[in-house]
Design a protein around this motif. Structure first.
Motif, short mmCIF file in Angstrom:
data_model
loop_
_atom_site.label_atom_id
_atom_site.label_comp_id
_atom_site.label_asym_id
_atom_site.label_seq_id
_atom_site.Cartn_x
_atom_site.Cartn_y
_atom_site.Cartn_z
N LYS A 64 -82.10 132.93 42.10
CA LYS A 64 -81.06 133.50 41.25
C LYS A 64 -80.82 132.61 40.04
O LYS A 64 -81.03 131.40 40.10
CB LYS A 64 -79.77 133.69 42.04
CG LYS A 64 -79.92 134.69 43.18
CD LYS A 64 -78.63 134.82 43.98
CE LYS A 64 -78.80 135.81 45.13
NZ LYS A 64 -77.57 135.94 45.95
N VAL A 65 -80.38 133.22 38.94
CA VAL A 65 -80.18 132.48 37.70
C VAL A 65 -78.70 132.51 37.32
O VAL A 65 -77.93 133.36 37.78
CB VAL A 65 -81.04 133.05 36.56
CG1 VAL A 65 -82.51 132.82 36.85
CG2 VAL A 65 -80.76 134.54 36.36
N SER A 66 -78.32 131.59 36.45
CA SER A 66 -76.94 131.51 35.99
C SER A 66 -76.92 131.41 34.47
O SER A 66 -77.95 131.21 33.83
CB SER A 66 -76.26 130.27 36.60
OG SER A 66 -76.92 129.09 36.17
N GLY A 67 -75.73 131.53 33.89
CA GLY A 67 -75.58 131.41 32.45
C GLY A 67 -75.81 132.72 31.73
O GLY A 67 -76.08 133.77 32.33
N ARG A 75 -77.32 135.76 29.76
CA ARG A 75 -78.59 136.47 29.68
C ARG A 75 -78.30 137.93 29.33
O ARG A 75 -77.35 138.51 29.83
CB ARG A 75 -79.38 136.36 30.98
CG ARG A 75 -78.69 136.94 32.20
CD ARG A 75 -79.44 136.58 33.48
NE ARG A 75 -78.86 137.17 34.66
CZ ARG A 75 -77.80 136.67 35.31
NH1 ARG A 75 -77.22 135.56 34.85
NH2 ARG A 75 -77.33 137.25 36.39
N GLU A 110 -79.33 126.71 44.59
CA GLU A 110 -79.10 128.15 44.77
C GLU A 110 -79.33 128.93 43.49
O GLU A 110 -79.81 130.05 43.52
CB GLU A 110 -77.67 128.38 45.27
CG GLU A 110 -77.43 127.85 46.68
CD GLU A 110 -76.03 128.18 47.17
OE1 GLU A 110 -75.27 128.81 46.40
OE2 GLU A 110 -75.71 127.83 48.31
N LYS A 111 -78.94 128.32 42.34
CA LYS A 111 -79.12 128.98 41.06
C LYS A 111 -79.64 127.98 40.04
O LYS A 111 -79.43 126.78 40.16
CB LYS A 111 -77.79 129.56 40.56
CG LYS A 111 -77.30 130.77 41.34
CD LYS A 111 -76.05 131.35 40.68
CE LYS A 111 -75.58 132.59 41.42
NZ LYS A 111 -74.39 133.20 40.76
N PRO A 130 -80.24 127.70 35.53
CA PRO A 130 -80.03 128.37 34.24
C PRO A 130 -81.22 129.24 33.85
O PRO A 130 -82.38 128.85 34.03
CB PRO A 130 -79.84 127.20 33.27
CG PRO A 130 -79.31 126.10 34.11
CD PRO A 130 -79.98 126.26 35.45
N THR A 131 -80.93 130.41 33.32
CA THR A 131 -81.98 131.39 32.98
C THR A 131 -83.04 130.78 32.07
O THR A 131 -84.24 130.93 32.31
CB THR A 131 -81.35 132.61 32.29
OG1 THR A 131 -80.35 133.16 33.15
CG2 THR A 131 -82.40 133.66 32.00
#
Length: 370
Positions: A256-259, A261, A348-349, A351-352
């Motif tokens: 999974k990604v964060s930030g 997008r 867990e995540k 940054p995109t």
């Protein structure tokens, strides 16, 4: 002019690096010097014409955050050269630089001074920098196609890797020895000595039973032995690498990604992840296919009694090391950097933008779009 730090962590751990580093990561010219210093071939066909460079350690090195500005382009790995301050005491460290760092030619001139052929040594360093790893089979073929003639003594497997390969390759070597010496009574101890001699950098007359089993002329034996060791080495590396790729592929596709997008960035990332997974599987198939060609030839020898066919295969196939070395080196880089950056169960995540950059770097390493 900026230079690499003379006290960075890699240099501080120089003594440990020499003892434990893998063949694919480190080219240990210092240890070659210790073994072959008085050898005519070593003197006349050196790896580097600079005496200082020719007693260095060259390694594939993960670029750290404080080193990013040294290189003209963003890279995950680089080629670092370490010159020990004292060749007999590596614990006191050394001086280092990276190939293609800003002003690196000036650094080389400063370190090495006047010597036989600086442009030739720069050419060798750039050739090494193009490679994903420093395994001796890939390095030798790379330099051959670049027109560089280097003595065979430089292309050996590290003691650390020999220790790990020992049991893996032992079975094949024992089969081969059994074919030519079915009536020997000294059993496993003799086989163990022969395995050690085959994998070690220095071989003598005692290894001639292997030449007899392969039915190679003395002039062809060195090349055939090198080729056989190469396939054994790549078999072993592949056996260690394959279990690492399945969890990597699962994680790269599901992380999974964060930030911030937007839809376009999500689309780009999803497409890049799928392309990378396809590319990893495709490259792995190429490697497995090449290894199977070797295994078929070896089986033809051991099961069908065709030593000449196997020997001819070995003499024809050093060029396969370019494909195997580049592909296995790229896969190793992908798997090892991923686990280095994302310890299992530790993230867990991400940054995109960071994940997209990593995926693109991996694609480039594997010969994809990048």
């Amino acid at each position: 002019m900026r230079k690499s730090s003379n006290v960075d962590r890699t240099v501080r751990d120089l003594a440990l690096l020499e003892k434990t580093a893998s063949t694919a990561r480190v080219l240990n010219l210092l240890s070659v010097s210790a073994l072959y210093r008085d050898d005519t071939d070593y003197i006349e066909r050196p790896f580097f014409t600079s005496p200082r460079l020719n007693e260095s350690l060259v390694l594939k090195h993960r670029i750290r955050s404080d080193e990013v500005g040294l290189l003209p382009t963003d890279r995950v790995t680089g080629t670092k050269v370490i010159l020990p301050f004292e060749r007999t005491d590596l614990k006191i460290g050394g001086r280092s630089f990276m190939v293609e760092q800003r002003g690196w030619r000036d650094v080389v001139d400063d370190i090495c001074g006047a010597y036989r052929n600086p442009e030739r040594d720069i050419h060798v360093l750039q050739s090494l920098n193009e490679l994903p790893s420093l395994d001796p089979f890939l390095v030798r073929e790379q330099l051959r196609r670049r027109g560089v003639d280097i003595a065979p003594c430089y292309f050996n497997i590290s003691e650390s890797d020999i220790a790990q390969m020992y049991s893996f390759v032992g079975k094949q070597i024992e089969i081969l020895l059994d074919i030519s010496h079915r009536n020997r009574v000294d059993g496993s101890s003799w086989s163990n000595r022969m395995i050690r001699m085959l994998l070690s950098p220095v071989q003598g007359e005692s290894i001639q039973p292997i030449r007899s089993a392969l039915r190679l002329d003395p002039d062809d034996f060195e090349e055939g032995l090198f080729a056989w060791k190469g396939f054994l080495y790549y078999q072993w590396v592949l056996s260690d690498l394959r279990p690492q790729l399945a969890p990597f592929l699962r994680e790269i596709l599901t992380m999974k990604v964060s930030g911030f997008r937007d839809r376009e960035m999500e689309r780009m990332l999803d497409a890049a992840r799928r392309r990378l997974a396809d590319r990893v599987n495709g490259v792995l198939e190429e490697v497995v296919g090449a290894i199977r060609v070797y295994e078929a030839a070896f089986n033809d020898l051991t099961r069908n009694g065709k030593p000449l066919a196997f020997s001819n295969f070995l003499k024809r196939t050093p060029e396969m090391f370019i494909l195997l070395g580049e592909r296995i080196g790229a896969l190793s880089h992908v798997a090892s950097y991923w686990r280095f950056r994302f310890p299992e169960g530790g993230v867990e995540k991400v940054p995109t933008e960071e994940l997209l950059e990593i995926v693109r770097d991996f694609e480039y390493s594997l010969g994809g779009e990048g």
